[in-house]
Design an enzyme around this catalytic site. Structure first.
Site, short mmCIF file in Angstrom:
data_model
loop_
_atom_site.label_atom_id
_atom_site.label_comp_id
_atom_site.label_asym_id
_atom_site.label_seq_id
_atom_site.Cartn_x
_atom_site.Cartn_y
_atom_site.Cartn_z
N ARG A 160 84.26 -9.08 -71.14
CA ARG A 160 85.37 -9.78 -71.82
C ARG A 160 86.63 -8.93 -71.97
O ARG A 160 87.49 -9.22 -72.80
CB ARG A 160 84.95 -10.30 -73.20
CG ARG A 160 83.89 -11.37 -73.13
CD ARG A 160 84.05 -12.39 -74.24
NE ARG A 160 83.10 -13.45 -74.08
CZ ARG A 160 81.88 -13.44 -74.63
NH1 ARG A 160 81.51 -12.43 -75.40
NH2 ARG A 160 81.08 -14.44 -74.44
N LYS A 213 100.02 -9.44 -64.18
CA LYS A 213 99.43 -10.53 -63.41
C LYS A 213 98.27 -9.96 -62.61
O LYS A 213 98.44 -8.98 -61.88
CB LYS A 213 100.46 -11.12 -62.44
CG LYS A 213 101.28 -12.23 -63.00
CD LYS A 213 102.07 -12.89 -61.88
CE LYS A 213 102.97 -13.98 -62.43
NZ LYS A 213 103.84 -14.55 -61.39
N GLU A 259 111.59 -6.55 -52.42
CA GLU A 259 111.37 -6.95 -53.83
C GLU A 259 112.44 -6.35 -54.74
O GLU A 259 112.83 -6.95 -55.73
CB GLU A 259 109.98 -6.54 -54.31
CG GLU A 259 108.83 -7.35 -53.74
CD GLU A 259 108.63 -8.74 -54.39
OE1 GLU A 259 109.34 -9.10 -55.33
OE2 GLU A 259 107.74 -9.47 -53.89
N LYS A 272 112.29 -6.06 -64.31
CA LYS A 272 111.02 -6.77 -64.44
C LYS A 272 110.48 -6.65 -65.86
O LYS A 272 109.97 -7.62 -66.44
CB LYS A 272 110.01 -6.27 -63.41
CG LYS A 272 108.69 -6.99 -63.54
CD LYS A 272 107.99 -7.30 -62.28
CE LYS A 272 106.83 -8.24 -62.59
NZ LYS A 272 105.81 -8.25 -61.57
N GLU A 319 104.86 -16.62 -67.91
CA GLU A 319 105.58 -17.43 -66.92
C GLU A 319 105.74 -18.88 -67.34
O GLU A 319 105.50 -19.81 -66.55
CB GLU A 319 104.88 -17.34 -65.55
CG GLU A 319 105.82 -17.68 -64.40
CD GLU A 319 105.23 -17.41 -63.04
OE1 GLU A 319 105.05 -16.23 -62.70
OE2 GLU A 319 104.94 -18.37 -62.32
N ARG A 349 110.23 -16.06 -66.51
CA ARG A 349 109.52 -15.23 -65.53
C ARG A 349 109.44 -15.90 -64.15
O ARG A 349 109.28 -15.24 -63.13
CB ARG A 349 108.11 -14.87 -66.06
CG ARG A 349 107.39 -13.89 -65.15
CD ARG A 349 106.15 -13.31 -65.78
NE ARG A 349 105.49 -12.40 -64.85
CZ ARG A 349 104.52 -11.57 -65.17
NH1 ARG A 349 104.07 -11.53 -66.41
NH2 ARG A 349 103.97 -10.78 -64.26
N ASN A 393 109.91 -15.37 -58.89
CA ASN A 393 109.34 -15.97 -57.67
C ASN A 393 110.40 -16.32 -56.64
O ASN A 393 110.11 -17.00 -55.65
CB ASN A 393 108.55 -17.24 -58.04
CG ASN A 393 107.33 -16.91 -58.87
OD1 ASN A 393 106.69 -15.88 -58.67
ND2 ASN A 393 107.01 -17.76 -59.84
N HIS A 453 109.56 -16.49 -53.00
CA HIS A 453 108.10 -16.43 -52.88
C HIS A 453 107.45 -17.75 -52.48
O HIS A 453 106.32 -17.73 -51.98
CB HIS A 453 107.48 -15.92 -54.19
CG HIS A 453 107.62 -14.43 -54.35
ND1 HIS A 453 108.84 -13.80 -54.42
CD2 HIS A 453 106.69 -13.43 -54.43
CE1 HIS A 453 108.65 -12.48 -54.55
NE2 HIS A 453 107.36 -12.24 -54.56
N HIS A 491 105.45 -16.88 -49.51
CA HIS A 491 103.98 -16.92 -49.53
C HIS A 491 103.47 -17.81 -48.40
O HIS A 491 102.44 -17.52 -47.78
CB HIS A 491 103.47 -17.48 -50.86
CG HIS A 491 103.22 -16.41 -51.89
ND1 HIS A 491 102.96 -16.71 -53.20
CD2 HIS A 491 103.18 -15.07 -51.79
CE1 HIS A 491 102.78 -15.58 -53.87
NE2 HIS A 491 102.92 -14.57 -53.04
N HIS A 546 103.75 -8.44 -47.34
CA HIS A 546 104.23 -9.35 -48.38
C HIS A 546 105.77 -9.33 -48.51
O HIS A 546 106.42 -10.36 -48.47
CB HIS A 546 103.57 -8.98 -49.72
CG HIS A 546 104.09 -9.75 -50.87
ND1 HIS A 546 103.78 -11.08 -51.09
CD2 HIS A 546 104.93 -9.39 -51.89
CE1 HIS A 546 104.40 -11.50 -52.18
NE2 HIS A 546 105.10 -10.50 -52.68
N1 GLY Z 1 105.43 -10.94 -59.01
C1 GLY Z 1 106.01 -11.87 -59.91
C2 GLY Z 1 105.59 -11.67 -61.33
O1 GLY Z 1 104.98 -10.66 -61.64
O2 GLY Z 1 105.86 -12.51 -62.15
#
Ligand code: GLY
Length: 377
Positions: free
Chosen positions: A131, A153, A195, A238, A248, A252, A256, A259, A263, A276
């Site tokens: 947990r 994330k 990025e 960031k 998000e 946040r 993206n 992306h 992606h 990426h």
């Molecule tokens: N890579 C995008 C984020 O961490 O929100």
């Protein structure tokens, strides 16, 4: 043309403040050789597990072991194959078994030592094993320094798409040693630089322009001080965004930018070794095109964005099958209430979410990419 004037000394600490947890991002050249000192305050005699891939283990494993054992740490290693193939539930299951075999428990602390894949998997295992146990991010690629290691994330992939299973689970800290960048191939640096340009494009026009001005030097790793300051500025952007919107639900989402289509391209071209950040660079070109055509991005700033991205030495895109890209986008987490939340630029340094971008627009943007590749490369 040296570009070290007016850059700060190569060391800094930033903070990420989320509702449940505040932690530091420490950026310092040579930090790895002093890992015991940085992690010492968190060592209470528990077991520590370093997650990495075999190449990094071979290169740095004994150095890490010695540094930490000499400082009184009880250390074990778990390796996973390099690359996206490790981001699976099967690999996570294998790791749980290894942790149990090594008598790990709730007080065990993990160290993610590697790029984004190692970081994502370690974070996911940390958030679920018993947990939840504590973990540190020690990123070794530029991309993971400025993106994946910050913000908590964690994820693994499913057959239908990237990062479809995961958690938000903040690390205890992020330790960035820019010396690792010297071990990377240029494509990895370019991938991270995409990025970094994204951070400027969505949030800070001055930083975007400064990065573009120094792009060639930064990619060639010609001078450490500017590079470290660039990493710090990208991490600071960031960190501020994550501190405002950890899970998000709003702001946040602008991270993206590039992306959604990026992606899609990455998944469609996964067998070609596309990185990426390279796919995100193409994704930003596509999203920039749509921002100009259907949003508010002016012609002058669209040209600026486009020229900056074309400065990156990207691999040729070849033919992209729009159906494959759209198939991926249909499973994208950026869908909510049947709407695609697509990030458009209003201007350089300011992004917003649009619900007006349809699949037809995405096909149009992919066609733009195919046309412009022949013109601009
Ligand atoms: N890579 C995008 C984020 O961490 O929100």
């Amino acid at each position: 043309m040296p570009c070290s004037k007016n850059w700060k000394k190569p060391m800094s600490t930033l903070e990420v403040r989320t509702p449940g947890h505040t932690y530091s991002i420490r950026i310092e050249k040579g930090l790895m050789s002093d890992l015991g000192r940085f992690l010492g305050p968190f060592n209470h005699g528990q077991k520590w597990v370093v997650f990495t891939h075999p190449g990094l283990y071979e290169q740095f494993g004994s150095e890490i072991l010695t540094a930490l054992e000499d400082s009184g740490f009880d250390i074990a290693f778990i390796t996973m194959p390099e690359g996206e193939a490790s981001k699976t539930i099967a690999n996570v299951n294998r790791i749980y078994d290894q942790l149990l075999k090594q008598n790990c428990n709730r007080s065990t602390t993990f160290i993610a030592f590697g790029g984004g894949v190692v970081g994502d998997v370690t974070g996911f295992v940390a958030s679920t094993f018993m947990r939840g146990v504590g973990y540190f991010q020690v990123p070794t690629t530029l991309l993971s320094m400025v993106d994946a290691s910050v913000g908590g994330k964690t994820s693994v992939n499913l057959a239908s798409g990237k990062n479809l299973v995961g958690t938000f689970y903040q690390p205890l800290g992020v330790l960035i040693d820019p010396d690792f960048l010297r071990t990377l191939p240029v494509r990895e640096i370019v991938s991270g630089m995409a990025e970094i340009l994204k951070c400027g494009a969505i949030r800070d026009k001055t930083f975007f322009r400064k990065t573009v001005k120094n792009l060639t030097h930064l990619i060639a790793l010609m001078d450490q001080a500017p590079l470290i300051e660039t990493i710090e500025a990208a991490c600071a952007i960031k960190a501020r965004i994550v501190s405002e919107d950890e899970k998000e639900s709003g702001l946040r989402r602008i991270l993206n930018f590039g992306h959604t289509i990026g992606h899609g391209i990455e998944t469609a071209l996964s067998k070609t070794g596309f990185r990426h950040g390279e796919a995100v660079a193409y994704g930003m070109l596509a999203a920039g095109y749509l921002s100009h055509r259907y949003g508010k991005l002016s012609s002058a700033e669209w040209n600026e964005l486009r020229e900056a991205l074309w400065q990156l030495p990207l691999p040729a895109l070849g033919r992209i099958d729009p159906d494959k890209v759209l198939a991926h986008i249909r499973h994208d987490k950026k869908y909510s209430h049947k709407q695609l939340n697509f990030v458009l630029l209003e201007e350089l340094g300011r992004a917003d979410i649009s619900a007006d971008i349809s699949h037809a627009h995405i096909i149009e943007a992919l066609n733009y990419l195919t046309r412009s590749i022949h013109k601009e490369t």
